[in-house]
Motif scaffolding. Structure first.
Motif: not given
Ligand SMILES: Nc1nc2c(ncn2[C@@H]2O[C@H](COP(=O)(O)OP(=O)(O)OP(=O)(O)O)[C@@H](O)[C@H]2O)c(=O)[nH]1
Ligand SMILES: [Mg+2]
Lengths: 162, 215
Positions: A3-7, A131-134, A136
């Motif tokens: 899964g991923y997120a965008i800020s 890609d390097g998302i942190s 949450t």
């Protein structure tokens, strides 16, 4: 868990890039979706309930096209163009995402293509950063995520007895 | 592959209905579309053959406010059950967050149920994913028909893996069990998501390699 997120900031950057593209190319709407069919950003003259469906169908047709490419020995087709009488669709892949432009007769496919190329260059670094998302949601809201158990997941209407 | 947009306060989940030909996957979505209130459901799309068999997928978007402070969007898909469409089944599985396996309860369908269940696991493997890691439930459909296997027999066939799945009986044509199935799988998906995201995220939470490449 995948899964991923965008800020919020990334979301704004994407929106700006898409609206710039829409203005420059004189398009009616510009969408960005991922391969799984999620709409990640969009710019449209009018809001529409069809937006999730557009993302799903765009991802589906791109995936089918990619299979066709494989079968005839092409590494990939990275664009799809559907010409309509009044409205046309131009889709191009940007990294692992899809950029979709809907345009009418006030512009031409050549112009759209030109501005899409330009926009892709601007979008790439933004998308690469995802890609390097942190990020949450929990971090963002400073509260742990919580399920609201007070009503059914889809509201009281979503809980029929039939 | 859940996707979170913090700008819009949205979380997207993908739920896929899988199973053998004619087991009632499309019927599940049709019934859900019928019973869901207007402010919850979007447009239902069916990509089918002239004989009403699913050709590519069916699609129904639903939204919920079940996670506090966010709009949760559930994108529901069905796959085509017919054997020849395996490539499209695989495509639809891209980035799946939750699965419903719709089994046909009729005795003569036991073999195709098992085949389809194995096919699901093989297709997940091509994405380096395993059924055990994905929230899923088994729906035993067509319980209204006379020639059906008992649920415990279906469980014996399909639920012998390392993780025991929840099982739901259904009569999808009459809408029975359809909503219960969906609610259960959505809750499992959200619970897994919340657990993963509420963990302390100092470094351990980054998964750069997995996402969108899944396709
Ligand atoms: N008796 C009975 N028939 C059902 C039930 N659910 C679905 N059907 C029927 O089974 C047939 C196939 O249903 P679909 O929903 O199209 O099946 P599907 O799984 O989408 O099939 P494919 O798209 O080909 O994989 C239809 O005629 C349905 O009306 C049920 O609970 N009981
Ligand atoms: Mg179907």
């Amino acid at each position: 868990m995948p899964g991923y997120a965008i800020s919020e900031e990334q979301s704004e950057k994407l929106n700006t890039a898409l609206s710039d593209l829409a203005v420059q190319a004189e398009a009616d709407a510009v969408f960005m979706s991922d391969c799984g069919g999620n709409m990640i950003a969009h710019f449209a003259q009018s809001e529409s309930s069809a937006i999730p469906t557009i993302a799903a169908l765009a991802a589906g047709s791109f995936a089918a096209t990619r299979e066709l490419a494989t079968l005839i020995g092409e590494p990939t087709f990275h664009l799809i163009y559907h010409q309509g009488k009044e409205t046309s669709i131009y889709m191009q892949s940007v990294l692992d995402f899809l950029l979709l432009v809907i345009f009418g007769r006030s512009t031409t496919v050549g112009l759209v293509k030109l501005y899409v190329e330009k926009a892709s260059k601007e979008l790439e670094p933004i998308l690469k950063a995802i890609d390097g998302i942190s990020e949450t949601p929990a971090k963002d809201s400073a509260h742990p995520l919580e399920l609201d158990q007070s009503s059914g997941i889809f509201g009281p209407g979503g809980q029929p007895t039939a | 592959m859940s996707f979170v947009n913090l700008g819009k306060k949205e979380i997207n989940f993908k739920i896929v209905y899988y199973g053998p030909p004619l087991s009632g996957k499309t019927t599940n979505l049709e019934q859900l579309h019928e019973i869901m209130p207007d402010d919850v459901k979007g447009k239902m799309t069916m990509l089918s053959t002239q004989q009403d068999r699913t050709l590519y997928f069916d699609f129904l978007p639903l939204q919920s406010s079940a996670i506090k402070g966010f709009v949760s969007r559930f994108q529901l898909y069905t796959v085509p059950g017919q054997q020849i469409y395996n490539q499209t089944r695989k495509i639809v599985l891209t980035g799946v967050d939750g699965l419903v396996f719709v089994a046909d309860s009729q005795w003569e369908m036991m073999e195709v149920n098992v085949e389809s269940f194995e096919n699901l696991q093989e297709n997940l493997k091509t994405y380096n994913r395993a059924l055990e890691d994905i929230p899923y439930i088994l729906q035993f459909n067509k319980r209204d028909l006379p020639n059906i296997a008992p649920s415990h027999y279906l469980e014996f066939l399909l639920n012998g893996g390392p993780v025991k799945a929840l099982c739901k009986e259904a009569v999808a044509v009459k809408g029975k069990g359809v909503n219960d199935t969906l609610n259960t799988v959505c809750k499992m998906v959200m619970t897994q998501f919340i657990e993963a995201h509420n963990m302390p995220s100092d470094g351990g939470n980054k998964e750069p390699a997995d996402r969108a490449k899944d396709g």
